[in-house]
Design a protein around this motif. Sequence first.
Motif, mmCIF file in Angstrom:
data_model
loop_
_atom_site.group_PDB
_atom_site.id
_atom_site.type_symbol
_atom_site.label_atom_id
_atom_site.label_comp_id
_atom_site.label_asym_id
_atom_site.label_seq_id
_atom_site.Cartn_x
_atom_site.Cartn_y
_atom_site.Cartn_z
ATOM 1 N N PHE A 140 1.207 -1.052 0.309
ATOM 2 C CA PHE A 140 0.019 0.508 -0.141
ATOM 3 C C PHE A 140 0.914 0.979 0.280
ATOM 4 O O PHE A 140 1.063 2.290 -0.825
ATOM 5 C CB PHE A 140 -0.916 -0.086 1.159
ATOM 6 N N ALA A 141 1.947 1.505 1.014
ATOM 7 C CA ALA A 141 2.192 2.531 0.607
ATOM 8 C C ALA A 141 3.471 2.859 -0.153
ATOM 9 O O ALA A 141 3.333 3.927 -0.741
ATOM 10 C CB ALA A 141 3.984 2.251 2.104
ATOM 11 N N GLU A 142 3.921 1.625 -1.446
ATOM 12 C CA GLU A 142 4.443 1.662 -2.023
ATOM 13 C C GLU A 142 3.246 2.257 -3.435
ATOM 14 O O GLU A 142 4.061 3.119 -4.193
ATOM 15 C CB GLU A 142 5.260 0.473 -2.867
ATOM 16 N N HIS A 143 2.473 1.510 -3.469
ATOM 17 C CA HIS A 143 1.395 2.415 -4.359
ATOM 18 C C HIS A 143 0.890 3.854 -3.980
ATOM 19 O O HIS A 143 -0.438 4.073 -4.853
ATOM 20 C CB HIS A 143 0.622 0.954 -5.246
ATOM 21 N N LEU A 144 1.022 4.017 -2.825
ATOM 22 C CA LEU A 144 0.030 5.606 -2.832
ATOM 23 C C LEU A 144 1.080 7.038 -3.052
ATOM 24 O O LEU A 144 2.591 6.856 -3.011
ATOM 25 C CB LEU A 144 0.559 5.303 -1.009
ATOM 26 N N ALA A 145 0.363 7.295 -3.892
ATOM 27 C CA ALA A 145 0.854 8.963 -4.253
ATOM 28 C C ALA A 145 1.308 9.880 -2.950
ATOM 29 O O ALA A 145 1.093 9.982 -1.555
ATOM 30 C CB ALA A 145 0.040 9.895 -5.013
ATOM 31 N N PRO A 146 2.420 10.794 -2.412
ATOM 32 C CA PRO A 146 2.665 11.787 -2.139
ATOM 33 C C PRO A 146 1.604 12.596 -2.046
ATOM 34 O O PRO A 146 0.810 13.230 -2.664
ATOM 35 C CB PRO A 146 3.928 12.319 -3.084
ATOM 36 N N GLY A 147 1.142 12.535 -0.456
ATOM 37 C CA GLY A 147 0.024 14.057 -0.172
ATOM 38 C C GLY A 147 -1.102 12.476 -0.277
ATOM 39 O O GLY A 147 -2.308 13.010 0.160
ATOM 40 N N GLY A 148 -1.379 11.125 -1.531
ATOM 41 C CA GLY A 148 -2.497 10.975 -1.324
ATOM 42 C C GLY A 148 -2.157 9.818 0.163
ATOM 43 O O GLY A 148 -1.419 9.815 1.228
ATOM 44 N N ARG A 149 -3.667 9.095 1.032
ATOM 45 C CA ARG A 149 -4.028 8.339 2.169
ATOM 46 C C ARG A 149 -4.313 7.265 1.961
ATOM 47 O O ARG A 149 -5.512 6.679 0.082
ATOM 48 C CB ARG A 149 -5.053 9.489 2.729
ATOM 49 N N ALA A 150 -4.655 5.758 3.075
ATOM 50 C CA ALA A 150 -5.235 4.904 2.660
ATOM 51 C C ALA A 150 -5.820 4.520 4.347
ATOM 52 O O ALA A 150 -5.504 5.314 5.328
ATOM 53 C CB ALA A 150 -3.719 3.622 3.310
#
Length: 213
Positions: A140-150
């Motif tokens: 999840f962390a690897e596929h998250l944009a900077p500023g994005g949220r999980a």
Amino acid sequence: MNTANERTPSGWEDITAADPTHSSRYVERFRALAARGTDIVGEARLIDAMLGRGSRVLDAGCGPGRTGGYLHDRGHTVVGVDVDPVLIDAARADHPGPEWLVGDLAQLDLPVTDFDAIVCAGNVMTFLAPSTRPAVLAGFAEHLAPGGRAIIGFGADRGYEFAEFLTDADSAGLTIDLLLSTWDLRPFTDDSDFLVAVFSRTLGPGTSTGPDA
């Protein structure tokens, strides 16, 4: 999606192996709830409220597509991933539009690595094999944009203690933004029997998430 010759089956796969009708009954249960007018998209409304129009969303453990389908209808670009092909077939039939993929969240490797939101609802984290949970969170962390949220939600007493989960998330590169006890924004307390955790990707020193990044 990556494949591997050897992988650890999820708890969901153990359930469906023991009962081959389980997935079909699960699909029909949610179809019946929707037909009766039952609200089955509370999770999706929270995600939608966090996003600008046209955001990129990963529905992780998407099941038959109720969350991702709602978000697609609200104008977002949605990719849904689930290990169960029966559920993916139902998502494709009931919610055309998103990209629905059969895949293992522990081996997540999508061409899009800048999702604005990753949603993991429906107690998915508790159906994962315990040994794969850190890898799933790291994916999840690897596929998250900077500023994005999980945004990850699941109930207590399902074999994954909240404290252990939060420690695993921190180790995987996810920083807590907010902890809730429901999808309708009630605060999380030590006595809560459900957790909705909102994370950002942990960034290195000097890394910016602003418009000039």
